[in-house]
Design a protein around this motif. Structure first.
Motif, PDB file in Angstrom:
ATOM      1  N   SER A 283       0.835  -1.200   0.000  1.00  0.00           N
ATOM      2  CA  SER A 283       0.000   0.000   0.000  1.00  0.00           C
ATOM      3  C   SER A 283       0.868   1.248   0.000  1.00  0.00           C
ATOM      4  CB  SER A 283      -0.930   0.013   1.218  1.00  0.00           C
ATOM      5  OG  SER A 283      -0.188   0.079   2.419  1.00  0.00           O
ATOM      6  N   CYS A 284       0.322   2.275  -0.647  1.00  0.00           N
ATOM      7  CA  CYS A 284       0.962   3.588  -0.675  1.00  0.00           C
ATOM      8  C   CYS A 284      -0.037   4.581  -0.090  1.00  0.00           C
ATOM      9  CB  CYS A 284       1.335   3.970  -2.112  1.00  0.00           C
ATOM     10  SG  CYS A 284       1.916   5.668  -2.288  1.00  0.00           S
ATOM     11  N   GLU A 285       0.379   5.274   0.956  1.00  0.00           N
ATOM     12  CA  GLU A 285      -0.461   6.289   1.583  1.00  0.00           C
ATOM     13  C   GLU A 285       0.128   7.661   1.295  1.00  0.00           C
ATOM     14  OE1 GLU A 285      -2.436   6.101   5.751  1.00  0.00           O
ATOM     15  OE2 GLU A 285      -0.596   7.273   6.011  1.00  0.00           O
ATOM     16  N   VAL A 286      -0.680   8.518   0.678  1.00  0.00           N
ATOM     17  CA  VAL A 286      -0.226   9.850   0.274  1.00  0.00           C
ATOM     18  C   VAL A 286      -0.973  10.885   1.109  1.00  0.00           C
ATOM     19  CG1 VAL A 286       0.113  11.429  -1.660  1.00  0.00           C
ATOM     20  CG2 VAL A 286       0.159   8.962  -2.052  1.00  0.00           C
ATOM     21  N   THR A 287      -0.209  11.839   1.644  1.00  0.00           N
ATOM     22  CA  THR A 287      -0.782  12.817   2.568  1.00  0.00           C
ATOM     23  C   THR A 287      -0.545  14.234   2.064  1.00  0.00           C
ATOM     24  OG1 THR A 287      -0.376  11.331   4.432  1.00  0.00           O
ATOM     25  CG2 THR A 287      -0.747  13.655   4.952  1.00  0.00           C
ATOM     26  N   ASN A 288      -1.589  15.073   2.218  1.00  0.00           N
ATOM     27  CA  ASN A 288      -1.426  16.523   2.046  1.00  0.00           C
ATOM     28  C   ASN A 288      -2.126  17.192   3.231  1.00  0.00           C
ATOM     29  OD1 ASN A 288      -4.160  16.523   1.462  1.00  0.00           O
ATOM     30  ND2 ASN A 288      -3.977  17.533  -0.511  1.00  0.00           N
ATOM     31  N   PRO A 289      -2.109  18.525   3.323  1.00  0.00           N
ATOM     32  CA  PRO A 289      -2.703  19.163   4.509  1.00  0.00           C
ATOM     33  C   PRO A 289      -4.172  18.828   4.761  1.00  0.00           C
ATOM     34  CG  PRO A 289      -1.270  20.719   3.391  1.00  0.00           C
ATOM     35  CD  PRO A 289      -1.353  19.510   2.513  1.00  0.00           C
ATOM     36  N   LEU A 290      -4.898  18.325   3.755  1.00  0.00           N
ATOM     37  CA  LEU A 290      -6.307  17.988   3.955  1.00  0.00           C
ATOM     38  C   LEU A 290      -6.506  16.593   4.526  1.00  0.00           C
ATOM     39  CD1 LEU A 290      -8.045  19.459   0.776  1.00  0.00           C
ATOM     40  CD2 LEU A 290      -7.743  20.503   3.025  1.00  0.00           C
ATOM     41  N   GLY A 291      -5.506  15.730   4.380  1.00  0.00           N
ATOM     42  CA  GLY A 291      -5.661  14.362   4.864  1.00  0.00           C
ATOM     43  C   GLY A 291      -4.857  13.394   4.025  1.00  0.00           C
ATOM     44  N   SER A 292      -5.251  12.120   4.064  1.00  0.00           N
ATOM     45  CA  SER A 292      -4.484  11.064   3.409  1.00  0.00           C
ATOM     46  C   SER A 292      -5.381  10.201   2.533  1.00  0.00           C
ATOM     47  CB  SER A 292      -3.798  10.174   4.453  1.00  0.00           C
ATOM     48  OG  SER A 292      -2.920  10.921   5.262  1.00  0.00           O
ATOM     49  N   THR A 293      -4.770   9.632   1.493  1.00  0.00           N
ATOM     50  CA  THR A 293      -5.412   8.649   0.625  1.00  0.00           C
ATOM     51  C   THR A 293      -4.521   7.427   0.567  1.00  0.00           C
ATOM     52  OG1 THR A 293      -6.432  10.384  -0.717  1.00  0.00           O
ATOM     53  CG2 THR A 293      -6.329   8.180  -1.672  1.00  0.00           C
ATOM     54  N   ASN A 294      -5.123   6.242   0.752  1.00  0.00           N
ATOM     55  CA  ASN A 294      -4.358   4.998   0.770  1.00  0.00           C
ATOM     56  C   ASN A 294      -4.860   4.089  -0.340  1.00  0.00           C
ATOM     57  OD1 ASN A 294      -3.533   2.214   1.556  1.00  0.00           O
ATOM     58  ND2 ASN A 294      -2.727   3.266   3.356  1.00  0.00           N
ATOM     59  N   ILE A 295      -3.926   3.526  -1.098  1.00  0.00           N
ATOM     60  CA  ILE A 295      -4.290   2.589  -2.161  1.00  0.00           C
ATOM     61  C   ILE A 295      -3.323   1.423  -2.097  1.00  0.00           C
ATOM     62  CG2 ILE A 295      -2.856   3.760  -3.885  1.00  0.00           C
ATOM     63  CD1 ILE A 295      -4.994   3.053  -5.975  1.00  0.00           C
ATOM     64  N   SER A 296      -3.807   0.219  -2.399  1.00  0.00           N
ATOM     65  CA  SER A 296      -2.954  -0.968  -2.281  1.00  0.00           C
ATOM     66  C   SER A 296      -3.119  -1.858  -3.507  1.00  0.00           C
ATOM     67  CB  SER A 296      -3.281  -1.747  -1.005  1.00  0.00           C
ATOM     68  OG  SER A 296      -4.622  -2.190  -1.025  1.00  0.00           O
ATOM     69  N   ARG A 297      -2.060  -2.651  -3.760  1.00  0.00           N
ATOM     70  CA  ARG A 297      -2.067  -3.582  -4.891  1.00  0.00           C
ATOM     71  C   ARG A 297      -1.356  -4.867  -4.490  1.00  0.00           C
ATOM     72  NH1 ARG A 297      -2.093  -1.453 -10.134  1.00  0.00           N
ATOM     73  NH2 ARG A 297      -1.836  -3.606 -10.798  1.00  0.00           N
ATOM     74  N   ASN A 298      -1.892  -5.989  -4.938  1.00  0.00           N
ATOM     75  CA  ASN A 298      -1.161  -7.252  -4.851  1.00  0.00           C
ATOM     76  C   ASN A 298      -0.330  -7.432  -6.108  1.00  0.00           C
ATOM     77  OD1 ASN A 298      -3.807  -7.795  -3.133  1.00  0.00           O
ATOM     78  ND2 ASN A 298      -2.240  -9.208  -2.419  1.00  0.00           N
ATOM     79  N   VAL A 299       0.726  -8.207  -5.994  1.00  0.00           N
ATOM     80  CA  VAL A 299       1.584  -8.484  -7.143  1.00  0.00           C
ATOM     81  C   VAL A 299       1.232  -9.871  -7.670  1.00  0.00           C
ATOM     82  CG1 VAL A 299       3.943  -8.629  -7.989  1.00  0.00           C
ATOM     83  CG2 VAL A 299       3.388  -7.073  -6.116  1.00  0.00           C
ATOM     84  N   ASP A 300       1.110  -9.990  -8.976  1.00  0.00           N
ATOM     85  CA  ASP A 300       0.832 -11.284  -9.599  1.00  0.00           C
ATOM     86  C   ASP A 300       2.147 -12.060  -9.698  1.00  0.00           C
ATOM     87  OD1 ASP A 300      -0.440 -13.354 -10.842  1.00  0.00           O
ATOM     88  OD2 ASP A 300      -0.619 -12.369 -12.784  1.00  0.00           O
ATOM     89  N   VAL A 301       2.555 -12.624  -8.546  1.00  0.00           N
ATOM     90  CA  VAL A 301       3.822 -13.346  -8.463  1.00  0.00           C
ATOM     91  C   VAL A 301       3.588 -14.812  -8.825  1.00  0.00           C
ATOM     92  CG1 VAL A 301       5.750 -13.975  -6.988  1.00  0.00           C
ATOM     93  CG2 VAL A 301       4.579 -11.804  -6.626  1.00  0.00           C
ATOM     94  N   TYR A 302       4.371 -15.319  -9.777  1.00  0.00           N
ATOM     95  CA  TYR A 302       4.332 -16.746 -10.093  1.00  0.00           C
ATOM     96  C   TYR A 302       5.279 -17.467  -9.141  1.00  0.00           C
ATOM     97  CZ  TYR A 302       1.746 -16.110 -14.482  1.00  0.00           C
ATOM     98  OH  TYR A 302       0.794 -15.827 -15.424  1.00  0.00           O
ATOM     99  N   PHE A 303       4.753 -18.454  -8.391  1.00  0.00           N
ATOM    100  CA  PHE A 303       5.603 -19.211  -7.482  1.00  0.00           C
ATOM    101  C   PHE A 303       5.122 -20.645  -7.406  1.00  0.00           C
ATOM    102  CE2 PHE A 303       2.173 -17.370  -5.026  1.00  0.00           C
ATOM    103  CZ  PHE A 303       1.785 -18.362  -4.147  1.00  0.00           C
ATOM    104  N   GLY A 304       6.082 -21.534  -7.115  1.00  0.00           N
ATOM    105  CA  GLY A 304       5.784 -22.946  -7.031  1.00  0.00           C
ATOM    106  C   GLY A 304       4.978 -23.284  -5.794  1.00  0.00           C
ATOM    107  N   PRO A 305       4.518 -24.551  -5.689  1.00  0.00           N
ATOM    108  CA  PRO A 305       3.640 -24.937  -4.585  1.00  0.00           C
ATOM    109  C   PRO A 305       4.273 -24.695  -3.219  1.00  0.00           C
ATOM    110  CG  PRO A 305       3.692 -26.636  -6.277  1.00  0.00           C
ATOM    111  CD  PRO A 305       4.768 -25.674  -6.615  1.00  0.00           C
ATOM    112  N   ARG A 306       3.459 -24.156  -2.327  1.00  0.00           N
ATOM    113  CA  ARG A 306       3.848 -23.975  -0.935  1.00  0.00           C
ATOM    114  C   ARG A 306       2.749 -24.584  -0.066  1.00  0.00           C
ATOM    115  NH1 ARG A 306       8.072 -20.466  -0.510  1.00  0.00           N
ATOM    116  NH2 ARG A 306       7.737 -20.286   1.745  1.00  0.00           N
TER     117      ARG A 306
END
Length: 522
Positions: A283-306
């Motif tokens: 997540s990336c949270e961006v702030t200015n004098p009015l407040g904050s906005t937070n947005i998040s992303r998952n990564v499409d990671v290819y990985f073997g069985p766990r």
């Protein structure tokens, strides 16, 4: 000023007959401009008075009490014009020109003084800031005007309707101040727009104007990009947090799975990804004098069985169901296969493997295998132990040499372990220890229990005896009948050893012998 008594005496001694050729007229003038009120009385050479609102300004051309007032014109031609420099509001009055000796007075002339409004002022200007989603209320006032100013609002060359007005009369009773309030809904305003307040009256028909620029402030508008995607585990990715904000951005803060990433403070985050980035969003949270906005992303990671849920080995009673649970995660989607070790038969493609009414031959090793195509594979082995009566595997005919020490063996598989193992022949029963020529020994191995009956100095009667090996546990018992056969020379010893180890590779079921594996012997 001449006393009125002397003036009347003087007038009474000079009779004159005259008339006006020019008289002052009603005039409208803008404050600050000059004006001339005409008064011409041809052939009259007496005293002329200018009267303002009923009061004489002076005698003749002597207006010393009014420095902005001057009587101009050719006195000999009867011209007595009143010149006012830089007209002020106090000049707004009724004026008369009087010929004293002729006892004449002109028509009263109304001098109307117009006062332009002061420069209009928009409250909060020149830049009016408001928060996104809030309506806009603008107030413009134009003060000290005569008559009261009219106010209009203009945007992009068009007049905006719907404003509310109010007027206030000032203490002098002549000038007025005007206030106009404009309301605009949030959907009707844009940042950067310029809105003009224009005030006008008869003194300034073209008006005076001022303007404000609208500054709409908002929380950061954030976009979080991830490149490249998809990506193999162990490779780098770059997160870029682009933001538009008014007021400007003051802080970037990064987190992964809710935990702050302290070493990153800018709008970019580069990292080598592992499988956790697939399930723990960045997540990336961006702030200015009015407040904050937070947005998040998952990564499409290819990985073997766990392994997500590790299967456990089971021990179940004969005839019961055995259920194994095995869960894997992987990306892209994986395939699960359950098989019994040593068998190529697929038992299940689900997380669960259910074996109904297990038999003793179901006991063994089972493998849960997961495959992520083109990425990797993994597997987990578990054991199934079946509780049931003992099973004895032994060669029914074993060999020994006459006059030598001989042995017969039985191999016992038992879960739970056998409670009792006994050898019996004729009228003798021996579970352990030594009795005469006979000794019983029991050895535990990974595969089961080996019970050995050793006979010293084999005699011919031993080859005619039937030997029983019996094992018991809480589920039941099993018995194997074994005979001893005479074997000559070393061949007999080798043959006896061959026969016993062959029995370790076999399982006795329902009276039949089933070969499970091949044994190699030297």
């Amino acid at each position: 000023m001449i006393p009125w008594v002397l003036l009347l005496l003087w007038i009474s001694g000079h009779g004159v007959e005259a008339m006006f050729s020019q008289q002052p007229q009603d005039l409208v003038v803008v404050a600050g401009q000059p004006v001339t009120l005409p008064c011409t009385i041809p052939g009259y050479h007496g005293v002329v008075l200018w009267i303002k609102d009923g009061l004489a300004l002076g005698v003749g051309r002597d207006l010393s009490g009014y420095p902005r007032y001057t009587v101009i014109g050719d006195h000999g031609s009867g011209e007595h014009h009143l010149r006012i420099q830089r007209v002020e509001l106090m000049d707004d009055a009724v004026f008369e020109c009087q010929a004293v000796q002729a006892a004449m007075r002109s028509r009263p002339a109304r001098l109307t003084v117009l006062v332009p409004p002061e420069d209009p002022v928009i409250s909060g200007g020149p830049v009016v800031s408001l928060r996104a989603g809030d309506p806009l209320n603008l107030t413009c006032h134009a003060d000290n005007a005569k008559p009261a100013a009219s106010i209009i609002w203009i945007r992009n060359g068009e007049v905006l309707n719907g404003a509310m007005y109010s007027k206030t009369l000032l203490r002098d009773g002549r000038r007025e101040s005007t206030v106009s309030t404009l309301y605009l809904s949030p959907s009707n305003i844009e940042t950067g727009q310029q809105i003009i307040c224009k005030a006008s009256n008869k003194a300034v028909p073209n008006g005076k104007e001022t303007s404000v620029t609208i500054d709409i402030q908002h929380l950061p508008l954030v976009n979080l990009s991830v490149e490249p995607q998809p990506v193999l585990e162990g490779h780098p990715v770059k997160f870029h947090c682009s933001a538009k904000a008014n007021p400007p951005v003051t802080l970037y803060r990064w987190a992964k799975g809710g935990s702050i990433i302290k070493e990153v403070s800018g709008d970019t985050y580069e990292v080598i990804v592992d499988h956790s980035f697939f399930i723990e969003p960045v997540s990336c949270e961006v702030t200015n004098p009015l407040g904050s906005t937070n947005i998040s992303r998952n990564v499409d990671v290819y990985f073997g069985p766990r392994m997500a849920a590790e299967p456990q080995s089971l021990q179940v009673d004969l005839g019961s169901d055995a259920v194994f649970n095995c869960a894997w995660t992987g990306n892209p989607s994986l395939t699960i296969v359950w098989m019994k070790r040593g068998s190529g038969v697929v038992l299940s493609n689900e997380n669960l493997l259910t074996l109904k009414s297990v038999r003793q031959e179901d006991a063994g090793k089972y493998v849960c295998r997961a495959v992520v195509p083109r990425v990797g594979a993994g597997e987990k082995e578990v054991s199934l132990t079946v509780n049931g009566p003992p099973t004895i595997s032994s060669t029914q005919t074993q060999q020994a040499l006459h006059g030598e020490k001989g042995q017969i063996k039985c191999f016992i598989r038992s879960t739970p372990p056998p409670d009792r193992i006994a050898w019996s022949w004729k009228e003798t029963v021996l579970e352990s220890g030594t009795s005469g020529r006979y000794t019983v020994e029991t050895v535990n191995t990974e595969e089961g229990v080996i019970s050995t009956l050793t006979m010293s100095n084999i005699v011919p009667a031993d080859f005619q005896t039937i030997y029983n090996c019996t094992a018991w546990n809480s589920f039941g018992s099993d018995t194997e009948i074994i005979r001893l056969k005479e074997q000559g020379g070393s061949q007999g010893s080798t043959g006896s050893t061959f026969l016993f180890f062959k029995s370790l590779c076999c399982v006795r079921r329902c009276g039949a012998v089933v070969l499970l594996c091949e044994c190699a012997f030297v």
